[in-house]
Write a protein that holds these residues in place. Structure first.
Motif, PDB file in Angstrom:
ATOM      1  N   ARG B  12     -21.835 -53.180 -18.901  1.00  0.00           N
ATOM      2  CA  ARG B  12     -22.146 -53.014 -20.463  1.00  0.00           C
ATOM      3  C   ARG B  12     -23.228 -51.959 -20.436  1.00  0.00           C
ATOM      4  O   ARG B  12     -23.166 -51.229 -21.227  1.00  0.00           O
ATOM      5  N   PHE B  13     -24.080 -52.266 -19.827  1.00  0.00           N
ATOM      6  CA  PHE B  13     -25.319 -51.164 -19.845  1.00  0.00           C
ATOM      7  C   PHE B  13     -24.969 -49.695 -19.589  1.00  0.00           C
ATOM      8  O   PHE B  13     -25.481 -48.755 -20.541  1.00  0.00           O
ATOM      9  N   LEU B  14     -24.061 -49.441 -18.611  1.00  0.00           N
ATOM     10  CA  LEU B  14     -23.919 -48.246 -18.319  1.00  0.00           C
ATOM     11  C   LEU B  14     -22.896 -47.381 -19.280  1.00  0.00           C
ATOM     12  O   LEU B  14     -22.966 -46.323 -19.926  1.00  0.00           O
ATOM     13  N   PHE B  15     -21.829 -48.473 -19.889  1.00  0.00           N
ATOM     14  CA  PHE B  15     -20.890 -48.128 -20.902  1.00  0.00           C
ATOM     15  C   PHE B  15     -21.645 -47.591 -22.320  1.00  0.00           C
ATOM     16  O   PHE B  15     -21.540 -46.891 -22.792  1.00  0.00           O
ATOM     17  N   GLY B  16     -22.762 -48.614 -22.477  1.00  0.00           N
ATOM     18  CA  GLY B  16     -23.728 -48.116 -23.820  1.00  0.00           C
ATOM     19  C   GLY B  16     -24.315 -46.774 -23.478  1.00  0.00           C
ATOM     20  O   GLY B  16     -24.433 -46.169 -24.631  1.00  0.00           O
ATOM     21  N   THR B  17     -24.965 -46.700 -22.394  1.00  0.00           N
ATOM     22  CA  THR B  17     -25.747 -45.519 -22.260  1.00  0.00           C
ATOM     23  C   THR B  17     -24.749 -44.379 -22.489  1.00  0.00           C
ATOM     24  O   THR B  17     -24.959 -43.264 -22.876  1.00  0.00           O
ATOM     25  N   PHE B  18     -23.451 -44.476 -21.666  1.00  0.00           N
ATOM     26  CA  PHE B  18     -22.461 -43.269 -21.839  1.00  0.00           C
ATOM     27  C   PHE B  18     -22.053 -42.998 -23.451  1.00  0.00           C
ATOM     28  O   PHE B  18     -22.223 -42.058 -24.052  1.00  0.00           O
ATOM     29  N   ILE B  19     -21.905 -43.956 -24.094  1.00  0.00           N
ATOM     30  CA  ILE B  19     -21.735 -43.795 -25.629  1.00  0.00           C
ATOM     31  C   ILE B  19     -22.959 -43.180 -26.205  1.00  0.00           C
ATOM     32  O   ILE B  19     -22.694 -42.164 -27.052  1.00  0.00           O
ATOM     33  N   LEU B  20     -24.105 -43.487 -26.113  1.00  0.00           N
ATOM     34  CA  LEU B  20     -25.319 -43.091 -26.596  1.00  0.00           C
ATOM     35  C   LEU B  20     -25.446 -41.630 -26.103  1.00  0.00           C
ATOM     36  O   LEU B  20     -25.722 -40.750 -26.909  1.00  0.00           O
ATOM     37  N   LEU B  21     -25.190 -41.230 -24.993  1.00  0.00           N
ATOM     38  CA  LEU B  21     -25.156 -39.935 -24.459  1.00  0.00           C
ATOM     39  C   LEU B  21     -24.155 -38.781 -25.346  1.00  0.00           C
ATOM     40  O   LEU B  21     -24.549 -37.711 -25.577  1.00  0.00           O
ATOM     41  N   ALA B  22     -23.022 -39.382 -25.297  1.00  0.00           N
ATOM     42  CA  ALA B  22     -21.986 -38.656 -26.090  1.00  0.00           C
ATOM     43  C   ALA B  22     -22.536 -38.409 -27.610  1.00  0.00           C
ATOM     44  O   ALA B  22     -22.538 -37.308 -28.118  1.00  0.00           O
ATOM     45  N   ILE B  23     -22.907 -39.541 -28.181  1.00  0.00           N
ATOM     46  CA  ILE B  23     -23.470 -39.318 -29.531  1.00  0.00           C
ATOM     47  C   ILE B  23     -24.809 -38.317 -29.552  1.00  0.00           C
ATOM     48  O   ILE B  23     -24.671 -37.552 -30.413  1.00  0.00           O
ATOM     49  N   VAL B  24     -25.606 -38.300 -28.640  1.00  0.00           N
ATOM     50  CA  VAL B  24     -26.452 -37.429 -28.570  1.00  0.00           C
ATOM     51  C   VAL B  24     -26.017 -36.096 -28.340  1.00  0.00           C
ATOM     52  O   VAL B  24     -26.724 -34.998 -28.898  1.00  0.00           O
TER      53      VAL B  24
END
Lengths: 184, 441
Positions: B12-24
């Motif tokens: 979940r953490f990596l998934f959240g980080t990935f989404i965050l990365l895409a947004i940034v």
């Protein structure tokens, strides 16, 4: 540069000159030595800005790295570590007139050199000699230099001064180690 | 399969980080890069000039807008990074971390900012007010200035300085100054003690940092960040000189002053270190500077050693280039967080020993070795004909890598001998200690 022809460069030069001179003024008027050191760094920062305006970004970066990043911090620390120096209250010491004479003389000398071309005209340096930082590095480590004017090779490279400077630094470093070493 | 990955905390953490990365990445691409040189800001300058503006004024305005864009973006990313950091630390320590405000606790940092804004802004009696209030600004400034030379995509860069790498070293050295200013102006002995350590630590670790930085510069034949990234078209410098990458990573972690090198603010010894007297938003600025510094180091690792924006279709779709750059930066960032949370703090003498007896000698030897090998490769005609081809780069990479492996082997052998020697002396000392009470009383 005339005032009728006001370019952004002139504006930037004005700002950096103001920073340099203002910083210098702060250095001599502050009673507190640590604050004086901080003002000195501001002044040196202004000098770095003037280097940028002179199309010498390498010198500007070195100015910040060496003078602000190393020497400035060293001065601050030397002041902080010597307690008697942080509590100085008087603004002038006995030698203020000597300092005044030296600085006025230096100012007059510089002004004379720039305004009255006593030692030859002020000319713009040949940009083709050192076009970018790579050329600068090559010039520093080569023994000979091809002159742009008459295209002749002369033994005017900078490798000897460069090596002398490094020898000086090594000697200073050895001296520091000798002083700091505990006696066995 | 998907459920089992998503079901774990780390998944979940990596998934959240990935989404965050895409947004940034998307934010950077649509908001920051248009403001950089090479972006559509140049069209704005032309447009303004045609509509009667002075050419110099139009250029000045566009540069100011670009500076604002580059300076605002890292500050905004920092707000998100605080979430990543806290969640990551919580997972390692078997806690949940922020999870109340917003989805997954994502809006928690915003709530923290509001809280910090509401706090009383204290200035201690006897403090040097001007210096005290300037110090946090200088701290944030020293990190923000680095972003001016970061190439986000093949087309967008704040300013392509010819001396990019040197500029980075010069600007980063201002950070030390801010710590000195803060500690001296605080009029607090713990703060000053913290500053004495800071100067010892930061100035010492600048040496291996700069030495490690010289290797990509040497390999690329350029100090410009754009030049260094473009030189990695065929091969990432991390594979050419892993030792330099390691040195740079370690010393940049030490430059941020975080665990295991967080002696600057060793709570058990110095109460809180140089920022002890700061409160509210000024305190937050120090921490924003630190968070930003860690992520900026990730970005620099990405640029210097792992190819910057290089990746499939980076030229065709610059959005992907931003994503690659920030993705690589995030990888190094997470590694740095792992280091921070998993390793214990070193002692001050160990800190100095690591630097002067381990990092500095290795980086000097590595520099000389790489220079010699590069020269031999050039003389032997093995340097890649086409620098952007992977296959052409293989001989050079293999030779330099072999040099690195040999150096690594030598270092490990020396370390082994030294560690054994230390264990032996330790045992002798312990015997003495055990014997002492028996003979004494």
């Amino acid at each position: 540069m005339t005032f009728g022809n006001f370019t952004p460069e002139a504006f930037a030069f004005g700002i950096f000159a103001l920073i340099t001179l203002g910083g210098a003024f702060g250095v001599i008027t502050n009673k507190n030595l640590v604050r004086g050191a901080l003002w000195l760094m501001i002044s040196l920062f202004g000098v770095a800005g003037i280097f940028v305006l002179l199309s010498a970004p390498f010198l500007a970066a070195v100015q910040i790295l060496v003078y602000i990043g190393a020497i400035g911090i060293l001065i601050t620390f030397a002041v902080m570590l010597t307690r008697s120096m942080t509590n100085i209250t008087q603004r002038f010491n006995q030698q203020w007139w000597l300092g005044a004479i030296v600085s006025v003389a230096l100012f007059a000398l510089l002004m004379a050199a720039v305004i009255v071309p006593v030692w030859g005209d002020v000319t713009e340096p040949n940009r083709n000699d050192v076009a970018d930082t790579t050329d600068l590095g090559v010039a520093l480590v080569s023994a000979e230099r091809v002159s742009e004017l008459d295209n002749e090779t002369s033994l005017e490279g900078y490798v000897l001064p460069f090596e002398v400077a490094s020898l000086l630094l090594t000697a200073a470093m050895i001296g520091a180690i000798v002083i700091a070493r505990e006696d066995d | 399969m998907f459920r089992s990955v998503f079901g774990t905390a780390i998944g979940r953490f990596l998934f959240g980080t990935f989404i965050l990365l895409a947004i940034v990445s998307a934010t950077v691409y649509f908001i920051v890069t248009p403001l950089l040189s090479g972006g559509c800001i140049n069209d704005l300058a032309q447009c303004l000039t045609q509509s009667g503006w002075d050419a110099g004024a139009a250029e000045f305005l566009t540069i100011v807008l670009g500076v604002m864009g580059v300076a605002t973006f890292p500050l905004l990313v920092t707000i998100l990074l605080i979430w990543v950091e806290r969640k990551f630390a919580a997972r390692i320590q078997d806690r949940v971390g922020p999870n109340r405000v917003g989805p997954f606790g994502l809006i928690q940092p915003l709530a923290d900012v509001v809280k910090l804004l509401g706090k009383e802004d204290l200035t201690p009696a006897g403090a040097d007010k001007l210096v005290f209030n300037t110090a946090p600004v200088v701290m944030v400034m020293s990190v923000l200035l680095i972003w001016a030379v970061v190439p986000f995509t093949p087309y967008h860069v704040g300013v392509d300085l010819e001396i990019g790498a040197l500029y980075f070293v010069a600007v980063a050295s201002i950070g030390t100054l801010s710590v000195i200013m803060a500690s001296w102006a605080s009029n607090n002995k713990y703060a000053l003690l913290g500053a004495f350590r800071v100067v010892a630590q930061l100035i010492s670790y600048e040496i291996p940092l700069a030495m490690a930085l010289l290797i990509p510069v040497m390999l690329a034949g350029s100090m410009s960040m754009v030049g260094i990234v473009e030189a990695q078209a065929g091969m990432w410098f991390m594979f050419v000189s892993p030792i330099a990458a390691f040195m740079f990573f370690i010393s940049s972690q030490a430059e941020t002053g975080r665990a295991p090198f967080d002696l600057i603010e060793a709570e058990s010894e110095l109460v809180a270190g140089f920022n002890i007297e700061y409160s509210g938003m000024k305190f937050a600025m120090f921490f924003a500077g630190e968070f930003m510094h860690v992520f900026t180091n990730g970005v620099l690792m990405a640029i210097m050693f792992t190819g910057g924006w290089w990746g499939p279709f980076a030229y065709e779709a610059p959005l992907l280039a931003v994503f690659y750059l920030l993705g690589k930066a995030f990888f190094w960032y997470l590694l740095s967080l792992l280091m921070r949370n998993a390793l214990p703090r070193v002692r001050i003498d160990q800190l100095m020993a690591i630097n002067w007896k381990f990092l500095v000698p290795i980086s000097i030897v590595n520099l000389l070795m790489t220079a010699l090998l590069l020269r031999l490769i050039q003389e032997g005609g093995l340097s890649p004909e086409n620098a952007s081809s992977f296959v052409d780069n293989i001989p050079q990479t293999l030779i330099l890598l072999a040099g690195n492996v040999v150096l690594f082997g030598i270092v490990m052998t020396l370390l082994r001998g030294r560690a054994r020697g230390e264990r032996m002396t330790d045992m002798v000392v312990r015997e003495d200690v055990e014997l002492a009470p028996a003979t004494g009383d």
